[in-house]
Scaffold this motif. Structure first.
Motif, PDB file in Angstrom:
ATOM      1  N   LEU A   1       0.843  -1.186   0.000  1.00  0.00           N
ATOM      2  CA  LEU A   1       0.000   0.000   0.000  1.00  0.00           C
ATOM      3  C   LEU A   1       0.883   1.243   0.000  1.00  0.00           C
ATOM      4  O   LEU A   1       2.061   1.175   0.381  1.00  0.00           O
ATOM      5  CB  LEU A   1      -0.913   0.012   1.228  1.00  0.00           C
ATOM      6  CG  LEU A   1      -2.014  -1.057   1.291  1.00  0.00           C
ATOM      7  CD1 LEU A   1      -2.721  -1.001   2.641  1.00  0.00           C
ATOM      8  CD2 LEU A   1      -3.012  -0.881   0.149  1.00  0.00           C
ATOM      9  N   THR A   2       0.306   2.368  -0.410  1.00  0.00           N
ATOM     10  CA  THR A   2       1.084   3.611  -0.465  1.00  0.00           C
ATOM     11  C   THR A   2       0.472   4.679   0.433  1.00  0.00           C
ATOM     12  O   THR A   2      -0.716   4.662   0.741  1.00  0.00           O
ATOM     13  CB  THR A   2       1.166   4.168  -1.904  1.00  0.00           C
ATOM     14  OG1 THR A   2      -0.160   4.468  -2.363  1.00  0.00           O
ATOM     15  CG2 THR A   2       1.824   3.179  -2.842  1.00  0.00           C
ATOM     16  N   VAL A   3       1.307   5.609   0.827  1.00  0.00           N
ATOM     17  CA  VAL A   3       0.881   6.806   1.541  1.00  0.00           C
ATOM     18  C   VAL A   3       1.056   7.977   0.581  1.00  0.00           C
ATOM     19  O   VAL A   3       2.162   8.227   0.090  1.00  0.00           O
ATOM     20  CB  VAL A   3       1.731   7.041   2.807  1.00  0.00           C
ATOM     21  CG1 VAL A   3       1.362   8.374   3.456  1.00  0.00           C
ATOM     22  CG2 VAL A   3       1.526   5.913   3.792  1.00  0.00           C
ATOM     23  N   GLY A   4      -0.039   8.679   0.322  1.00  0.00           N
ATOM     24  CA  GLY A   4       0.020   9.801  -0.614  1.00  0.00           C
ATOM     25  C   GLY A   4      -0.578  11.053  -0.020  1.00  0.00           C
ATOM     26  O   GLY A   4      -0.345  11.387   1.151  1.00  0.00           O
ATOM     27  N   ASP A   5      -1.383  11.750  -0.810  1.00  0.00           N
ATOM     28  CA  ASP A   5      -1.944  13.029  -0.386  1.00  0.00           C
ATOM     29  C   ASP A   5      -2.948  12.882   0.746  1.00  0.00           C
ATOM     30  O   ASP A   5      -3.074  13.755   1.607  1.00  0.00           O
ATOM     31  CB  ASP A   5      -2.624  13.732  -1.575  1.00  0.00           C
ATOM     32  CG  ASP A   5      -1.636  14.086  -2.671  1.00  0.00           C
ATOM     33  OD1 ASP A   5      -0.439  14.236  -2.347  1.00  0.00           O
ATOM     34  OD2 ASP A   5      -2.056  14.213  -3.839  1.00  0.00           O
ATOM     35  N   GLN A   6      -3.685  11.766   0.755  1.00  0.00           N
ATOM     36  CA  GLN A   6      -4.731  11.556   1.763  1.00  0.00           C
ATOM     37  C   GLN A   6      -4.165  10.713   2.908  1.00  0.00           C
ATOM     38  O   GLN A   6      -4.459   9.526   3.036  1.00  0.00           O
ATOM     39  CB  GLN A   6      -5.941  10.881   1.114  1.00  0.00           C
ATOM     40  CG  GLN A   6      -6.508  11.617  -0.080  1.00  0.00           C
ATOM     41  CD  GLN A   6      -6.974  13.017   0.280  1.00  0.00           C
ATOM     42  OE1 GLN A   6      -7.578  13.232   1.329  1.00  0.00           O
ATOM     43  NE2 GLN A   6      -6.687  13.973  -0.601  1.00  0.00           N
ATOM     44  N   LEU A   7      -3.360  11.341   3.730  1.00  0.00           N
ATOM     45  CA  LEU A   7      -2.616  10.609   4.754  1.00  0.00           C
ATOM     46  C   LEU A   7      -3.541   9.815   5.679  1.00  0.00           C
ATOM     47  O   LEU A   7      -3.335   8.623   5.914  1.00  0.00           O
ATOM     48  CB  LEU A   7      -1.767  11.589   5.563  1.00  0.00           C
ATOM     49  CG  LEU A   7      -0.883  10.991   6.661  1.00  0.00           C
ATOM     50  CD1 LEU A   7       0.157  10.058   6.055  1.00  0.00           C
ATOM     51  CD2 LEU A   7      -0.203  12.100   7.453  1.00  0.00           C
ATOM     52  N   LYS A   8      -4.571  10.467   6.202  1.00  0.00           N
ATOM     53  CA  LYS A   8      -5.465   9.787   7.133  1.00  0.00           C
ATOM     54  C   LYS A   8      -6.173   8.616   6.462  1.00  0.00           C
ATOM     55  O   LYS A   8      -6.214   7.501   7.005  1.00  0.00           O
ATOM     56  CB  LYS A   8      -6.497  10.771   7.686  1.00  0.00           C
ATOM     57  CG  LYS A   8      -7.423  10.145   8.717  1.00  0.00           C
ATOM     58  CD  LYS A   8      -8.406  11.173   9.262  1.00  0.00           C
ATOM     59  CE  LYS A   8      -9.349  10.544  10.283  1.00  0.00           C
ATOM     60  NZ  LYS A   8     -10.330  11.525  10.804  1.00  0.00           N
ATOM     61  N   ALA A   9      -6.717   8.856   5.273  1.00  0.00           N
ATOM     62  CA  ALA A   9      -7.433   7.793   4.561  1.00  0.00           C
ATOM     63  C   ALA A   9      -6.502   6.640   4.209  1.00  0.00           C
ATOM     64  O   ALA A   9      -6.870   5.463   4.316  1.00  0.00           O
ATOM     65  CB  ALA A   9      -8.085   8.352   3.297  1.00  0.00           C
ATOM     66  N   ASP A  10      -5.276   6.971   3.785  1.00  0.00           N
ATOM     67  CA  ASP A  10      -4.312   5.931   3.404  1.00  0.00           C
ATOM     68  C   ASP A  10      -3.940   5.065   4.602  1.00  0.00           C
ATOM     69  O   ASP A  10      -3.814   3.835   4.479  1.00  0.00           O
ATOM     70  CB  ASP A  10      -3.055   6.567   2.806  1.00  0.00           C
ATOM     71  CG  ASP A  10      -3.315   7.210   1.448  1.00  0.00           C
ATOM     72  OD1 ASP A  10      -4.332   6.861   0.817  1.00  0.00           O
ATOM     73  OD2 ASP A  10      -2.514   8.059   1.022  1.00  0.00           O
ATOM     74  N   LEU A  11      -3.741   5.682   5.765  1.00  0.00           N
ATOM     75  CA  LEU A  11      -3.401   4.893   6.949  1.00  0.00           C
ATOM     76  C   LEU A  11      -4.603   4.144   7.507  1.00  0.00           C
ATOM     77  O   LEU A  11      -4.451   3.052   8.068  1.00  0.00           O
ATOM     78  CB  LEU A  11      -2.780   5.801   8.012  1.00  0.00           C
ATOM     79  CG  LEU A  11      -1.245   5.954   7.986  1.00  0.00           C
ATOM     80  CD1 LEU A  11      -0.571   4.619   8.254  1.00  0.00           C
ATOM     81  CD2 LEU A  11      -0.747   6.535   6.679  1.00  0.00           C
ATOM     82  N   GLN A  12      -5.805   4.697   7.321  1.00  0.00           N
ATOM     83  CA  GLN A  12      -7.001   3.949   7.713  1.00  0.00           C
ATOM     84  C   GLN A  12      -7.165   2.698   6.854  1.00  0.00           C
ATOM     85  O   GLN A  12      -7.610   1.650   7.342  1.00  0.00           O
ATOM     86  CB  GLN A  12      -8.238   4.843   7.611  1.00  0.00           C
ATOM     87  CG  GLN A  12      -8.363   5.839   8.756  1.00  0.00           C
ATOM     88  CD  GLN A  12      -9.556   6.759   8.614  1.00  0.00           C
ATOM     89  OE1 GLN A  12      -9.967   7.094   7.505  1.00  0.00           O
ATOM     90  NE2 GLN A  12     -10.099   7.202   9.742  1.00  0.00           N
ATOM     91  N   ALA A  13      -6.776   2.798   5.580  1.00  0.00           N
ATOM     92  CA  ALA A  13      -6.814   1.628   4.695  1.00  0.00           C
ATOM     93  C   ALA A  13      -5.847   0.554   5.184  1.00  0.00           C
ATOM     94  O   ALA A  13      -6.138  -0.648   5.108  1.00  0.00           O
ATOM     95  CB  ALA A  13      -6.477   2.038   3.268  1.00  0.00           C
ATOM     96  N   VAL A  14      -4.698   0.991   5.705  1.00  0.00           N
ATOM     97  CA  VAL A  14      -3.742   0.043   6.274  1.00  0.00           C
ATOM     98  C   VAL A  14      -4.373  -0.652   7.484  1.00  0.00           C
ATOM     99  O   VAL A  14      -4.335  -1.887   7.610  1.00  0.00           O
ATOM    100  CB  VAL A  14      -2.438   0.757   6.684  1.00  0.00           C
ATOM    101  CG1 VAL A  14      -1.509  -0.224   7.421  1.00  0.00           C
ATOM    102  CG2 VAL A  14      -1.729   1.317   5.459  1.00  0.00           C
TER     103      VAL A  14
END
Length: 320
Positions: A42-55
């Motif tokens: 998975l990647t961390v991009g512009d939507q930091l919170k959403a990206d980490l919630q996906a993790v």
């Protein structure tokens, strides 16, 4: 079967120092699969919170943290582990506190002085009047890694009036000045083990005759521009300290002490300079150094005789 998520930063600028995270991901992915883990990237991009919630929603047992920047900014490298901490997800590499401190070169150097670790004298941009006219200095970014912003133009003395005037205009919060140690350079990698940190074989950076009239530095071109003379005339060599066992042991002892002082985990690399009298100076401490196949860290583990799987296994068992 345990699940490992390999987390890395979204590619923003397509620069060589940024793109190599894709090679790191490939190496880690293959090793994790060979070790019997379920692997997802998975990647961390512009939507930091959403990206980490996906993790978090993926419910990983471990996150292999390869995030080197947030929003393309190396100085925000600690954002990802901060979020992983908040979600209480175990992750690899150096912990949040160590990553923040070691990324800030000035803060790291202050800790070195406090704990009697050797480092070169350093100054803020506002203290340029304190420099010794007989010495050379180097101006460095406080936060950037991978030699970003470093070139032979970074070296100066007070006699270089044009450079001095330009340096005076730099932001105090972004740059600092360090005494330039003109001598040998070593990169020493460290890997976690069940018995504590294992210091891998020291690698010396060998500067060819091309650098005879140039400063001996591993700047951005020497690290990343494969078409440049700086890159092709700078080579890594192991075994150059075998005839100097006392000096080698002193470097090893400093590495082990640094690991403990800075609360390092998993893997790290420490860059050193030696002056003409073999006095040792820490240039910087690199948490989560590059582990691409052509990196200095992988060269060191291969020189020691370890497989990629052995290294990744060790990193995965020294979690935060």
């Amino acid at each position: 079967m345990q699940k490992v998520i390999i987390l890395h930063n979204k590619i923003e600028n397509n620069t060589p120092d940024e793109l190599d995270v894709l090679e790191q991901k490939e190496l880690v992915s293959k090793a994790c699969a060979s070790l019997g883990y379920e692997v997802k990237s998975l990647t961390v991009g512009d939507q930091l919170k959403a990206d980490l919630q996906a993790v978090a929603s993926s419910k990983p047992d471990i996150v292999f943290n390869l995030v080197e920047a947030t929003w393309g900014k190396g100085e925000l490298i600690y954002f990802a582990p901060a979020m992983l901490n908040s979600f209480k997800i175990p992750y690899t590499g150096v912990p949040l506190d160590a990553l923040f401190v070691t990324t800030n070169k000035v803060l790291a150097k202050k800790m070195m002085l406090k704990d009697d670790l050797p480092t070169a004298p350093f100054f803020t941009i506002n203290e340029i009047h304190l420099l010794n006219p007989q010495k050379k200095y180097i101006v460095k970014p406080i936060w950037e890694e991978a030699s970003v912003g470093i070139s032979e133009e970074s070296i100066f003395s007070l006699a270089d009036s044009d450079k001095v005037n330009r340096i005076k205009k730099l932001a105090v919060s972004q740059f600092f000045i360090e005494e330039f140690i003109d001598g040998r350079e070593f990169n020493i990698s460290i890997l976690a083990s069940k018995n504590g940190p294992e210091v891998l074989p020291p690698a010396e950076m060998i500067f060819s005759e091309y650098f005879k009239d140039k400063p001996n530095i591993v700047g951005y071109k020497a690290k990343w521009d494969e078409t440049s003379e700086e890159y092709n005339q700078t080579n890594r060599s192991f075994g150059t300290l075998e005839c100097h066992p006392v000096l080698k042991q002193e470097l090893i002892d400093i590495c082990i002490k640094s690991w403990k002082v800075f609360n390092l985990h998993g893997y790290a690399r420490i860059d050193f300079r030696l002056d003409k009298l073999d006095n040792i100076y820490i240039l910087e401490i690199n948490g989560n150094p590059c582990i691409a196949p052509d990196s200095g860290f992988i060269a060191a583990i291969e020189h020691r005789g370890y497989s990629h799987c052995e290294v990744i296994k060790r990193i995965l068992t020294d979690l935060n």
